[in-house]
Design an enzyme around this catalytic site. Structure first.
Site: not given
Length: 350
Positions: A198-199, A236-238
């Site tokens: 998830l972005w 997770v992408k952050q």
């Protein structure tokens, strides 16, 4: 290590020798060769999903380390193809995107339905595909920030994808609809045995206050991560945090002063660790984005981001424009430089 120290110059001590005195490293679930057996085996993920996660973790130069290096190329939709590929028109052809990921030793390639489906039969068995389910297209005028589905989870599964990706614009007017859509999509992806990424991005004009942009504030992005793992993202992408105190500046949400005095400091590694902590103390891995291409400073910026992510307890980098907006051989060198940070045993958890 000498090359990394030379690249960092006067900043080497600041990044390589920082000691984290906020959230202790002993509390974290750190990436490793046994990530699936140590962290994910107790979860409700089914066996095919665990297989997909293991395939992603085993591929490329970082295979078997627990760290990942992913090439994301969805900017053709998210920005415009012309603006994205004008620096190197080679990448209008989807095959070259996949070739860059393979030549660059990446764990996987993340892109659109169109890009990956056009070469799926040739490459889906050679490198893990991560199909991006939704996008924000910027041809609608006036522009708006809204992620909409471009295909189905079943479409991704049929093209042999190892994982699906999606973006939620937390804080936007459409975010609650996106949360429901993506949660349902991730549930179905797990049912079919695919991993989920998830972005966890923020979008709200009110997140800018008194000339300061808090879209990458540690407290706001940390909460976005926490919402993301709640709908069962496996990774997770952050964005790497650039400041802190977004909640306080906007006078919104609930805070505890210890979020700013005990759990974080102003050091980038400590700010990033707060993001890791919000992913269940690292049970759900954090990958930080590489950001836009800045030209000559790309290599320095990419290596710094990788060091911050690794020393904070993250599991890797997802870097696109810095790699594909230059000749392929230079893109490969940049991806390898990022990976070298994670392969270097002298760069340790802070």
């Amino acid at each position: 290590m000498k090359n990394i120290i030379d690249l960092l110059g006067k900043e080497s001590d600041y990044y390589l020798n920082h000691e984290c005195k906020t959230i202790d490293k002993s509390l974290l679930h750190l990436p490793g060769s046994d990530t699936i057996d140590r962290i994910w085996i107790d979860s409700d993920r089914n066996l095919p999903t665990l297989n997909s996660l293991q395939r992603l973790l085993n591929h490329g130069r970082l295979g078997g380390t627990g760290y990942v290096s992913i090439l994301p190329v969805d900017q053709g939709i998210e920005h415009t193809a012309g603006a994205s590929f004008a620096p190197n028109p080679l990448y209008f052809d989807p095959e070259n995107i996949v070739k860059l990921a393979i030549e660059g030793g990446c764990n996987g390639v993340a892109s659109t339905f169109g890009v990956l489906s056009s070469v799926a039969r040739k490459y889906a068995h050679k490198i893990p595909f991560i199909v991006k389910l939704n996008h924000n297209e910027l041809l609608t005028y006036p522009n708006s920030y809204n992620q909409v589905m471009f295909g189905t989870v079943e479409d991704a599964w049929n093209m042999g994808a190892t994982a699906v990706g999606a973006t939620i614009y937390f804080g936007s007017e459409e975010s609650r609809r996106q949360i429901v859509e993506v949660a349902e999509a991730f549930d179905y992806a797990h049912e079919l045995g695919m991993a989920t990424i998830l972005w966890c991005y923020l979008r709200n004009n009110d997140f800018k206050k008194d000339g300061v942009d808090y879209h990458s504030a540690a407290d706001l992005t940390g909460q976005a991560n926490h919402l993301g793992v709640t709908i069962k993202a496996d990774i997770v992408k952050q964005k790497l945090p650039s400041n802190n105190g977004g909640f306080k500046a906007i006078h919104f949400g609930k805070t505890d002063e210890r979020m700013y005095t005990k759990l974080t400091s102003d050091h980038p590694i400590d700010l990033c660790r707060y993001q890791v902590a919000n992913g269940y103390m690292g049970r759900v891995g954090l990958i930080n984005s590489g950001g836009a291409s800045s030209g000559a400073s790309d290599l320095h910026e990419a290596v710094v981001t990788a060091i911050v992510n690794k020393r904070a307890g993250g599991m890797g980098l997802i870097s696109g424009r810095k790699a594909f907006q230059k000749p392929m051989n230079e893109g490969v060198e940049l991806l390898n430089a990022i990976q070298d940070v994670y392969l270097n045993k002298d760069i340790t958890i802070a």
